[in-house]
Design a protein around this motif. Structure first.
Motif, PDB file in Angstrom:
ATOM      1  N   ASP A 369       0.840  -1.210   0.000  1.00 37.23           N
ATOM      2  CA  ASP A 369       0.000   0.000   0.000  1.00 37.23           C
ATOM      3  C   ASP A 369       0.871   1.255   0.000  1.00 37.23           C
ATOM      4  N   THR A 370       1.956   1.205   0.790  1.00 36.54           N
ATOM      5  CA  THR A 370       2.849   2.366   0.871  1.00 36.54           C
ATOM      6  C   THR A 370       3.536   2.596  -0.474  1.00 36.54           C
ATOM      7  N   ARG A 371       3.988   1.509  -1.066  1.00 38.34           N
ATOM      8  CA  ARG A 371       4.674   1.629  -2.358  1.00 38.34           C
ATOM      9  C   ARG A 371       3.708   2.128  -3.435  1.00 38.34           C
ATOM     10  N   GLU A 372       2.445   1.697  -3.347  1.00 45.54           N
ATOM     11  CA  GLU A 372       1.481   2.185  -4.349  1.00 45.54           C
ATOM     12  C   GLU A 372       1.270   3.687  -4.205  1.00 45.54           C
ATOM     13  N   ALA A 373       1.246   4.147  -2.964  1.00 45.06           N
ATOM     14  CA  ALA A 373       1.101   5.598  -2.766  1.00 45.06           C
ATOM     15  C   ALA A 373       2.301   6.326  -3.361  1.00 45.06           C
ATOM     16  N   MET A 374       3.476   5.727  -3.230  1.00 43.85           N
ATOM     17  CA  MET A 374       4.686   6.341  -3.785  1.00 43.85           C
ATOM     18  C   MET A 374       4.635   6.352  -5.317  1.00 43.85           C
ATOM     19  N   ASN A 375       3.977   5.353  -5.909  1.00 41.45           N
ATOM     20  CA  ASN A 375       3.841   5.352  -7.373  1.00 41.45           C
ATOM     21  C   ASN A 375       3.037   6.561  -7.843  1.00 41.45           C
ATOM     22  N   GLY A 376       2.119   7.024  -6.999  1.00 38.38           N
ATOM     23  CA  GLY A 376       1.382   8.257  -7.320  1.00 38.38           C
ATOM     24  C   GLY A 376       0.428   8.115  -8.480  1.00 38.38           C
ATOM     25  N   GLY A 377      -0.188   6.945  -8.623  1.00 34.41           N
ATOM     26  CA  GLY A 377      -1.103   6.708  -9.744  1.00 34.41           C
ATOM     27  C   GLY A 377      -2.206   7.749  -9.834  1.00 34.41           C
ATOM     28  N   ASP A 378      -2.823   8.083  -8.705  1.00 31.68           N
ATOM     29  CA  ASP A 378      -3.935   9.052  -8.712  1.00 31.68           C
ATOM     30  C   ASP A 378      -3.463  10.402  -9.215  1.00 31.68           C
ATOM     31  N   VAL A 379      -2.276  10.761  -8.749  1.00 30.55           N
ATOM     32  CA  VAL A 379      -1.741  12.070  -9.080  1.00 30.55           C
ATOM     33  C   VAL A 379      -1.468  12.175 -10.580  1.00 30.55           C
ATOM     34  N   THR A 380      -0.921  11.110 -11.152  1.00 37.26           N
ATOM     35  CA  THR A 380      -0.572  11.193 -12.586  1.00 37.26           C
ATOM     36  C   THR A 380      -1.829  11.229 -13.446  1.00 37.26           C
ATOM     37  N   GLU A 381      -2.921  10.642 -12.950  1.00 39.34           N
ATOM     38  CA  GLU A 381      -4.151  10.679 -13.748  1.00 39.34           C
ATOM     39  C   GLU A 381      -4.754  12.075 -13.781  1.00 39.34           C
ATOM     40  N   ARG A 382      -4.511  12.832 -12.716  1.00 34.59           N
ATOM     41  CA  ARG A 382      -5.225  14.118 -12.606  1.00 34.59           C
ATOM     42  C   ARG A 382      -4.327  15.340 -12.700  1.00 34.59           C
ATOM     43  N   SER A 383      -3.118  15.181 -13.232  1.00 37.75           N
ATOM     44  CA  SER A 383      -2.246  16.364 -13.343  1.00 37.75           C
ATOM     45  C   SER A 383      -1.199  16.103 -14.424  1.00 37.75           C
ATOM     46  N   ALA A 384      -0.327  17.077 -14.608  1.00 32.19           N
ATOM     47  CA  ALA A 384       0.722  16.932 -15.618  1.00 32.19           C
ATOM     48  C   ALA A 384       1.919  16.144 -15.097  1.00 32.19           C
ATOM     49  N   VAL A 385       1.866  15.758 -13.824  1.00 33.43           N
ATOM     50  CA  VAL A 385       2.974  14.971 -13.255  1.00 33.43           C
ATOM     51  C   VAL A 385       3.031  13.614 -13.965  1.00 33.43           C
ATOM     52  N   GLY A 386       4.247  13.212 -14.358  1.00 36.57           N
ATOM     53  CA  GLY A 386       4.374  11.961 -15.100  1.00 36.57           C
ATOM     54  C   GLY A 386       4.582  10.773 -14.177  1.00 36.57           C
ATOM     55  N   ARG A 387       4.654   9.586 -14.759  1.00 37.56           N
ATOM     56  CA  ARG A 387       4.929   8.415 -13.915  1.00 37.56           C
ATOM     57  C   ARG A 387       6.304   8.563 -13.278  1.00 37.56           C
ATOM     58  N   ARG A 388       7.239   9.127 -14.045  1.00 34.51           N
ATOM     59  CA  ARG A 388       8.573   9.390 -13.498  1.00 34.51           C
ATOM     60  C   ARG A 388       8.766  10.873 -13.205  1.00 34.51           C
ATOM     61  N   ARG A 389       8.431  11.689 -14.199  1.00 35.45           N
ATOM     62  CA  ARG A 389       8.795  13.100 -14.159  1.00 35.45           C
ATOM     63  C   ARG A 389       8.037  13.871 -13.078  1.00 35.45           C
ATOM     64  N   ASN A 390       8.784  14.577 -12.244  1.00 36.88           N
ATOM     65  CA  ASN A 390       8.212  15.409 -11.170  1.00 36.88           C
ATOM     66  C   ASN A 390       7.359  14.631 -10.178  1.00 36.88           C
ATOM     67  N   ASN A 391       7.504  13.310 -10.205  1.00 35.34           N
ATOM     68  CA  ASN A 391       6.709  12.441  -9.332  1.00 35.34           C
ATOM     69  C   ASN A 391       7.601  12.003  -8.169  1.00 35.34           C
ATOM     70  N   GLY A 392       7.766  12.913  -7.198  1.00 33.89           N
ATOM     71  CA  GLY A 392       8.662  12.614  -6.080  1.00 33.89           C
ATOM     72  C   GLY A 392      10.045  12.288  -6.605  1.00 33.89           C
ATOM     73  N   ILE A 393      10.611  11.182  -6.095  1.00 38.63           N
ATOM     74  CA  ILE A 393      11.980  10.822  -6.495  1.00 38.63           C
ATOM     75  C   ILE A 393      11.992   9.618  -7.445  1.00 38.63           C
TER      76      ILE A 393
END
Ligand code: HEM
Length: 423
Positions: A369-393
């Motif tokens: 669950d923690t790792r999924e939050a780090m993947n940031g799937g929700d965030v990438t669906e709703r913003s310009a943040v990429g799976r890698r780019r600008n997505n935390g580290i």
């Protein structure tokens, strides 16, 4: 910086001795650290039932954060037998108790755990009763890790390089006595060593070992950084408590699960293109970057990354185009604390800057669950943040290995069956 007469920085020397291992590394290492090591307990059964109860034995900084031991070894082991006998269990227990008699259970001496993989239990006919311990698997669509399946893994940790080296020798049957105490048995009487991984964490060590793959040649790692990426991690309030990660019932009550991945770091852009503000935004959150909340490696933050001052992850992603690593992970907190207890450390294994990401949690699903939050799937669906780019580290991390283990309670740590040692 301390140097020896050949000009090798002392800290660099200590680390490479652990990475290299072997008798000559140990001899040279002991020569440079002649101080005696505090003796262990005469009564190993007085140690806590939880193998992972390290916190009360480790040093703390002024803010009350637990300081991780500086030198680490992970020994991967294959069990030689088919079905554990009482004699084999006694042998394993004797080996571990010998370590406990030899060295104080502390950062000045030695702390350690012994864990077992799902494949170990499978060989014995099932999965451990009452424990969520699935086989390891890839946890994002950007990774294709090697799945580690040794039967068992020992995690050795100490501030003293010579202690992790000697303890490893003792467990492998290469040293009859440690710190004046006899090794009554070796783990290699019941196991074969399959792999040895090493690392370090603590101010100065990453800077001293930045001449390795994945780090640009400009020596960018700050001298006081405890980790390659330049920030302090493991604030007290951004760690799960040992209680939260402990299994509550069943034959393995008092145990925990351990996830151990290896991650390669690629810090070219992190240090050569990103500025300080971008690094703070990606590690913590954009609001911390704007307010200047993080000074240096982050000692000024006290015992918490102060995530209350960060916006919601999705808002940050939409409004700032960047989301922080810790900011994304806030969503999996429970009672205002994470649900995993990180005991990770840096490494130069494979000639590359990396992290052995060791974490403890009550069930492996807490890690997932923690790792999924780090993947940031929700965030990438709703913003310009990429799976890698600008997505935390995420952009800087490549997962190379993953393994899952059960750390049984101390009383069941010697070759447990799926139902515990009495089953
Ligand atoms: C491998 C490189 C990594 C580095 C350099 C790193 C570094 C950091 C830093 C500096 C923090 C903020 C300070 C703190 O809160 O303690 C943090 C927080 C955290 N990290 Fe990482 N991290 C890494 C990978 C991971 C991974 C793979 C996970 C697990 C999925 C993870 C889970 C966490 C959690 C749970 C927090 C605490 C968030 C909170 O306070 O709610 N980290 N990390």
């Amino acid at each position: 910086m301390h140097s020896d007469d050949r000009g090798i920085p002392r800290r660099a020397f200590l680390k490479s001795a652990v990475a290299i291992g072997g008798a000559s590394a140990l001899a040279a290492c002991a020569e440079r650290d002649p101080e005696p090591v505090p003796a262990g307990t005469e009564n190993p059964s007085s140690l806590p039932e939880r193998q992972h109860a390290w916190q009360q034995f480790l040093a703390q900084d002024d803010a009350g954060n637990t300081i991780p031991p500086r030198h680490h070894v992970l020994l991967h082991l294959e069990y030689d037998g088919d079905s554990p006998t009482e004699r084999e269990r006694q042998t394993v227990e004797d080996a571990l108790r010998s370590l406990e008699r030899a060295y104080e259970f502390s950062n000045e001496g030695l702390v350690f755990t012994l864990g077992y993989s799902p494949s170990y239990f499978e060989t014995l006919g099932g999965s451990p009763v009452g424990v969520d311990l699935p086989a390891p698997r890839a946890l994002s669509d950007l990774e294709d890790p090697e799945l580690d399946t040794p039967d068992a893994v020992v995690h050795l940790a100490s501030d003293r390089a010579k202690v992790v080296l000697r303890a490893g020798q003792g467990l492998r049957g290469e040293n009859d006595a440690l710190n004046g105490e006899p090794m009554e048995a070796a783990l290699t009487d019941a196991f074969t060593v399959a792999d040895r991984r090493t690392g370090f964490v603590g101010a100065g060590l990453p800077a001293d070992h930045q001449d390795t793959g994945g780090v640009p040649d400009s020596d960018p790692v700050p001298e006081d950084a405890p980790l390659y990426m330049g920030f302090k991690s493991t604030f007290e309030k951004s760690q799960a408590t040992e209680d939260r990660v402990t299994i509550q019932s069943g034959p393995f009550e008092g145990g925990t699960t351990q996830h151990a991945s290896h991650i390669d770091l690629n810090l070219q852009q992190w240090y050569e293109q990103d500025g300080r503000e971008e690094r703070v935004a990606k590690m913590f959150c954009p609001a911390h970057a704007e307010s200047g909340a993080v000074e240096g490696v982050g000692e000024n933050l006290g015992d918490s990354p102060q995530l209350d001052d960060c916006a919601d992850a999705e808002d940050a992603a939409r409004e700032k185009g960047v989301v922080g690593h810790s900011q994304k992970l806030e969503s999996v907190r429970e009672n205002d604390r994470p649900i995993i207890l990180r005991r990770d450390f840096d490494s130069t294994d494979g000639g590359h800057a990396g992290v052995h990401f060791v974490s403890l949690q009550r069930s492996i699903s807490d890690f997932v669950d923690t790792r999924e939050a780090m993947n940031g799937g929700d965030v990438t669906e709703r913003s310009a943040v990429g799976r890698r780019r600008n997505n935390g580290i995420r952009q800087y991390l490549s997962v190379t290995h993953r393994g899952n283990y059960l750390l049984p309670p101390r009383s069941a740590r010697a070759l447990p069956s799926p139902g515990g040692v009495d089953a």
